[in-house]
Write a protein that holds these residues in place. Structure first.
Motif, PDB file in Angstrom:
ATOM      1  N   ILE A 519       6.014   9.966   1.186  1.00 29.44           N
ATOM      2  CA  ILE A 519       5.072  10.990   1.649  1.00 29.44           C
ATOM      3  C   ILE A 519       4.409  11.622   0.427  1.00 29.44           C
ATOM      4  CG2 ILE A 519       4.771  13.120   2.961  1.00 29.44           C
ATOM      5  CD1 ILE A 519       7.337  12.461   4.470  1.00 29.44           C
ATOM      6  N   ILE A 520       3.084  11.680   0.442  1.00 28.04           N
ATOM      7  CA  ILE A 520       2.313  12.304  -0.643  1.00 28.04           C
ATOM      8  C   ILE A 520       1.687  13.567  -0.097  1.00 28.04           C
ATOM      9  CG2 ILE A 520       0.382  12.028  -2.228  1.00 28.04           C
ATOM     10  CD1 ILE A 520       0.884   9.034  -2.194  1.00 28.04           C
ATOM     11  N   SER A 521       1.932  14.689  -0.778  1.00 23.74           N
ATOM     12  CA  SER A 521       1.454  15.968  -0.246  1.00 23.74           C
ATOM     13  C   SER A 521       0.570  16.698  -1.252  1.00 23.74           C
ATOM     14  CB  SER A 521       2.636  16.870   0.123  1.00 23.74           C
ATOM     15  OG  SER A 521       3.254  17.386  -1.036  1.00 23.74           O
ATOM     16  N   GLY A 522      -0.335  17.526  -0.709  1.00 21.85           N
ATOM     17  CA  GLY A 522      -1.109  18.463  -1.509  1.00 21.85           C
ATOM     18  C   GLY A 522      -2.180  17.856  -2.389  1.00 21.85           C
ATOM     19  N   LEU A 523      -2.814  16.776  -1.947  1.00 22.32           N
ATOM     20  CA  LEU A 523      -3.845  16.146  -2.788  1.00 22.32           C
ATOM     21  C   LEU A 523      -5.061  17.055  -2.957  1.00 22.32           C
ATOM     22  CD1 LEU A 523      -3.871  12.445  -1.506  1.00 22.32           C
ATOM     23  CD2 LEU A 523      -3.051  13.279  -3.715  1.00 22.32           C
ATOM     24  N   GLN A 524      -5.530  17.179  -4.211  1.00 26.21           N
ATOM     25  CA  GLN A 524      -6.782  17.875  -4.461  1.00 26.21           C
ATOM     26  C   GLN A 524      -7.969  16.961  -4.137  1.00 26.21           C
ATOM     27  OE1 GLN A 524      -7.174  20.174  -8.063  1.00 26.21           O
ATOM     28  NE2 GLN A 524      -4.954  20.273  -8.375  1.00 26.21           N
ATOM     29  N   ALA A 525      -9.174  17.509  -4.288  1.00 23.12           N
ATOM     30  CA  ALA A 525     -10.375  16.805  -3.834  1.00 23.12           C
ATOM     31  C   ALA A 525     -10.569  15.465  -4.534  1.00 23.12           C
ATOM     32  CB  ALA A 525     -11.608  17.694  -4.029  1.00 23.12           C
ATOM     33  N   GLN A 526     -10.515  15.460  -5.887  1.00 21.96           N
ATOM     34  CA  GLN A 526     -10.784  14.200  -6.603  1.00 21.96           C
ATOM     35  C   GLN A 526      -9.712  13.155  -6.339  1.00 21.96           C
ATOM     36  OE1 GLN A 526      -9.260  12.576  -9.246  1.00 21.96           O
ATOM     37  NE2 GLN A 526     -10.900  11.252 -10.028  1.00 21.96           N
ATOM     38  N   PRO A 527      -8.420  13.457  -6.468  1.00 20.68           N
ATOM     39  CA  PRO A 527      -7.414  12.446  -6.133  1.00 20.68           C
ATOM     40  C   PRO A 527      -7.512  11.968  -4.691  1.00 20.68           C
ATOM     41  CG  PRO A 527      -6.429  14.223  -7.386  1.00 20.68           C
ATOM     42  CD  PRO A 527      -7.801  14.672  -7.029  1.00 20.68           C
ATOM     43  N   SER A 547      -1.084  17.687   3.986  1.00 26.53           N
ATOM     44  CA  SER A 547      -1.959  18.618   3.278  1.00 26.53           C
ATOM     45  C   SER A 547      -1.195  19.531   2.337  1.00 26.53           C
ATOM     46  CB  SER A 547      -2.739  19.465   4.289  1.00 26.53           C
ATOM     47  OG  SER A 547      -1.832  20.186   5.122  1.00 26.53           O
ATOM     48  N   SER A 548       0.069  19.815   2.637  1.00 24.09           N
ATOM     49  CA  SER A 548       0.873  20.689   1.783  1.00 24.09           C
ATOM     50  C   SER A 548       2.345  20.321   1.969  1.00 24.09           C
ATOM     51  CB  SER A 548       0.646  22.160   2.136  1.00 24.09           C
ATOM     52  OG  SER A 548       1.027  22.419   3.481  1.00 24.09           O
ATOM     53  N   PHE A 549       3.212  21.068   1.267  1.00 26.59           N
ATOM     54  CA  PHE A 549       4.621  20.693   1.273  1.00 26.59           C
ATOM     55  C   PHE A 549       5.291  20.923   2.627  1.00 26.59           C
ATOM     56  CE2 PHE A 549       9.116  21.824   0.398  1.00 26.59           C
ATOM     57  CZ  PHE A 549       9.540  20.565   0.028  1.00 26.59           C
ATOM     58  N   GLU A 550       4.979  22.012   3.307  1.00 28.93           N
ATOM     59  CA  GLU A 550       5.636  22.295   4.581  1.00 28.93           C
ATOM     60  C   GLU A 550       5.384  21.204   5.620  1.00 28.93           C
ATOM     61  OE1 GLU A 550       7.903  24.389   5.200  1.00 28.93           O
ATOM     62  OE2 GLU A 550       7.779  25.218   3.178  1.00 28.93           O
ATOM     63  N   PRO A 551       4.133  20.755   5.834  1.00 32.16           N
ATOM     64  CA  PRO A 551       3.922  19.619   6.749  1.00 32.16           C
ATOM     65  C   PRO A 551       4.620  18.357   6.257  1.00 32.16           C
ATOM     66  CG  PRO A 551       1.852  20.785   6.377  1.00 32.16           C
ATOM     67  CD  PRO A 551       2.852  21.345   5.413  1.00 32.16           C
ATOM     68  N   ALA A 552       4.697  18.156   4.933  1.00 31.11           N
ATOM     69  CA  ALA A 552       5.392  16.979   4.416  1.00 31.11           C
ATOM     70  C   ALA A 552       6.875  17.042   4.750  1.00 31.11           C
ATOM     71  CB  ALA A 552       5.188  16.887   2.905  1.00 31.11           C
ATOM     72  N   LEU A 553       7.474  18.247   4.634  1.00 30.34           N
ATOM     73  CA  LEU A 553       8.885  18.398   4.965  1.00 30.34           C
ATOM     74  C   LEU A 553       9.127  18.196   6.452  1.00 30.34           C
ATOM     75  CD1 LEU A 553      11.421  19.016   3.347  1.00 30.34           C
ATOM     76  CD2 LEU A 553      11.128  21.429   3.903  1.00 30.34           C
ATOM     77  N   ALA A 554       8.202  18.691   7.287  1.00 33.67           N
ATOM     78  CA  ALA A 554       8.322  18.476   8.731  1.00 33.67           C
ATOM     79  C   ALA A 554       8.241  16.983   9.058  1.00 33.67           C
ATOM     80  CB  ALA A 554       7.224  19.240   9.460  1.00 33.67           C
ATOM     81  N   LYS A 555       7.331  16.263   8.385  1.00 32.99           N
ATOM     82  CA  LYS A 555       7.214  14.821   8.608  1.00 32.99           C
ATOM     83  C   LYS A 555       8.478  14.105   8.166  1.00 32.99           C
ATOM     84  CE  LYS A 555       5.168  10.968   9.627  1.00 32.99           C
ATOM     85  NZ  LYS A 555       4.917  10.608  11.056  1.00 32.99           N
ATOM     86  N   ALA A 556       9.091  14.555   7.078  1.00 31.95           N
ATOM     87  CA  ALA A 556      10.326  13.944   6.604  1.00 31.95           C
ATOM     88  C   ALA A 556      11.441  14.123   7.640  1.00 31.95           C
ATOM     89  CB  ALA A 556      10.735  14.551   5.268  1.00 31.95           C
ATOM     90  N   ARG A 557      11.536  15.321   8.213  1.00 28.02           N
ATOM     91  CA  ARG A 557      12.572  15.551   9.247  1.00 28.02           C
ATOM     92  C   ARG A 557      12.327  14.653  10.442  1.00 28.02           C
ATOM     93  NH1 ARG A 557      11.760  21.240   7.733  1.00 28.02           N
ATOM     94  NH2 ARG A 557      13.623  21.946   6.586  1.00 28.02           N
TER      95      ARG A 557
END
Length: 569
Positions: A519-527, A547-557
């Protein structure tokens, strides 16, 4: 898709002269520019002759260059106060080109350099000149100063020898071999010239020290009948005529061979003119047009080549003199060229009596000023990478070739930059990040104790480029045990290149082989844009984006719930 705005594109090449005339130009401005132009012409007269002689050609060539190129640079340039003409920076490359290919080779090199500068301006590359590393500029500038100094030993000491070798070591070997031919009269005139110039700079800085020193040395040599070589004894009478369109045979068949020299001339002209324009902006509060300045430099060099002249560029010392003398518009630079022409027409018969030792004294002072000893010393106190770049550029300029020095210096500076950027990139697990770490950002970092069992989190901070791409592949090797889900927090990655995306793709494939969801989280515009364009989501295995760490953690669960522990490979 935005349309190309032709009028806006053309406006950036508008000469400052047109801007000044549109604003209104009166008699008071003309009077101030005339005084400034005359002052600069008095300074430029001895310099133009000395620079031409040091370059391996005649004084008339230097004067013609200052007149034609100086006029064109002021008339077409993007600076209100820039003064153009031959400068000391060109001496090493011009001397070598004339020795190896004659004046025809120099004219071809200058012509090609002019066309390169015009192309660079039209392509709007003027702003790129500001990215030239300072250690490279300081290194080759100091190296050029040493080369100029060594080229003046023959005339300063009056040595009886033939052509001065172009190579630094061979040159000093020739000096040593002919040391017994030293002419005391030449040495006395050199010391007198240096004393006059340095003394006037200390006690009468507003006086034209170069011209006064030349006049005093000329009178002294004539009154005492000193046996010192003069302009007339070596070059004959200076022509009291207008610069004429007359070209020697140009070796077009050697175009490819002369391209490196042409590039060096174009590079030096571009860098020196824009640096001079920046300094002038600081003195006047103005703002130059960099791309218009490059185009003007290109046209001026083409014009100089067509009359058999030297390369030309904006001259910092003469530009500063112009500003201090009250010049505020391009008319001052145009009048400076006109006054030089007038001096040449009226004073040509007298210039034959100027001792070459006095001109050598002028260039010795120019070399010292150009060396920027204090700047060189300060850079030696910089980090190790800058010191290596400085010394490599300096010694390559002195001992080998300016073209090679610039190329190696820029490459070394780029390598040092990449090493520094690689060192600045951080990759660490959440367990290594203290709770109060300010680098955590607004999200904060979840510590290992708060992570679900089977989830590992890595934070990456800094640009993800080819210099650190290999470290991505080693992330899994540093984990104490194989996770079922790996979260990469990339909120602090401002940019990514193709190598970085390839490294992420390789990591995704390796995670797939080990049964790990990525899971890749928190990408800025250019990346985010680059990763989407290179279709990382289609990499083998499970790659998810949040989009951020909290949704990434929810996806991991959710993934952990979907796949029991024994389902993981």
């Amino acid at each position: 898709m935005s349309r190309f705005d032709l009028p806006r594109y053309l406006r950036q090449f508008e000469p400052k002269l047109l801007t000044v005339m549109r604003e209104g130009y009166g008699l008071a401005a003309l009077r101030a520019d005339a005084v400034a132009g005359l002052t600069v012409a008095i300074v430029a007269l001895p310099l133009a002759m000395a620079l031409a002689i040091a370059s391996g050609t005649t004084p008339a060539v230097g004067l013609h260059t200052a007149i034609v190129a100086g006029f064109l640079i002021s008339a077409l340039g993007g600076s209100r106060v820039q003064i153009g003409g031959p400068t000391a920076a060109f001496i090493p490359v011009v001397f070598v080109v004339i020795q190896q290919h004659g004046m025809g080779g120099l004219i071809l090199s200058t012509l090609m350099a002019g066309l390169m500068l015009v192309a660079a301006g039209l392509l709007r590359l003027g702003t790129l000149m500001r990215y030239m590393p300072q250690p490279v500029i300081t290194g080759f500038t100091a190296g050029i100063a040493v080369s100029i100094f060594s080229s003046q030993v023959k005339d300063a000491l009056g040595l009886e020898m033939g052509e001065v070798p172009a190579e630094f070591v061979a040159r000093w070997q020739a000096y040593a071999a002919h040391a017994g031919t030293l002419e005391p009269a030449a040495l006395v005139l050199t010391v007198l010239g240096l004393a006059m110039i340095l003394g006037l700079r200390r006690w009468r800085p507003s006086w034209p020290g170069f011209l006064i020193a030349l006049a005093v040395c000329t009178v002294a040599a004539g009154a005492l009948a000193l046996p010192a070589e003069t302009i007339g004894s070596r070059f004959g009478d200076l022509p009291a005529t207008l610069p004429q369109f007359q070209l020697p045979r140009i070796p077009f068949e050697r175009t490819h061979e002369l391209l490196p020299s042409a590039f060096t001339i174009a590079f030096l002209a571009g860098v020196e003119s824009l640096l001079s324009a920046v300094v002038a902006d600081g003195m006047t509060g103005g703002r130059h047009r960099s791309n218009a300045e490059l185009v003007a430099q290109g046209v001026a060099n083409v014009g100089s080549a067509l009359i058999g002249g030297l390369p030309a560029t904006g001259a910092l010392a003469r530009t500063a003199t112009n500003v201090r003398a009250g010049g505020r518009t391009p008319v001052a630079g145009m009048l400076h060229a006109g006054f030089l022409l007038l001096f040449m027409l009226l004073l040509a018969p007298l210039m034959r009596y100027v001792p070459l030792a006095a001109l050598a004294a002028v260039l010795l002072v120019v070399a010292w000023n150009m060396a920027e000893v204090e700047q060189f010393r300060n850079t030696l106190s910089a980090p190790w990478g800058d010191r290596i770049v400085l010394l490599a550029t300096f010694f390559l300029t002195v001992l080998f070739d300016l073209t090679v020095a610039i190329q190696v210096g820029v490459v070394l500076a780029a390598l040092v930059f990449m090493v520094r950027m690689a060192d600045a990139v951080e990759m660490r697990t959440e367990a290594e990040v203290p709770p109060d770490d300010e680098a955590a950002g607004e999200e904060g970092f979840a510590q290992r104790a708060h992570l679900p069992d089977g989830v590992e989190v890595y934070r990456i901070g800094g640009p993800l480029f080819f210099g650190v791409a290999d470290r991505i592949g080693n992330l899994l090797d540093g984990l104490p045990q194989k996770p079922r889900v790996l979260i990469l927090r990339m909120r602090q990655v401002p940019v990514i290149d193709a190598s970085g995306v390839h490294a992420l793709r390789s990591l995704a494939a390796r995670c797939h082989r080990k049964g790990i969801a990525l899971i890749i989280s928190g990408l800025q515009a250019q990346p985010n844009r680059v990763i989407a364009g290179m279709r990382l989501e289609k990499a083998p295995g499970e790659v998810y984006f949040a989009s951020s760490f909290e949704p990434a953690l929810a996806k991991a669960r959710a993934l952990l719930a979907e796949r029991p522990r024994d389902a993981a490979r």
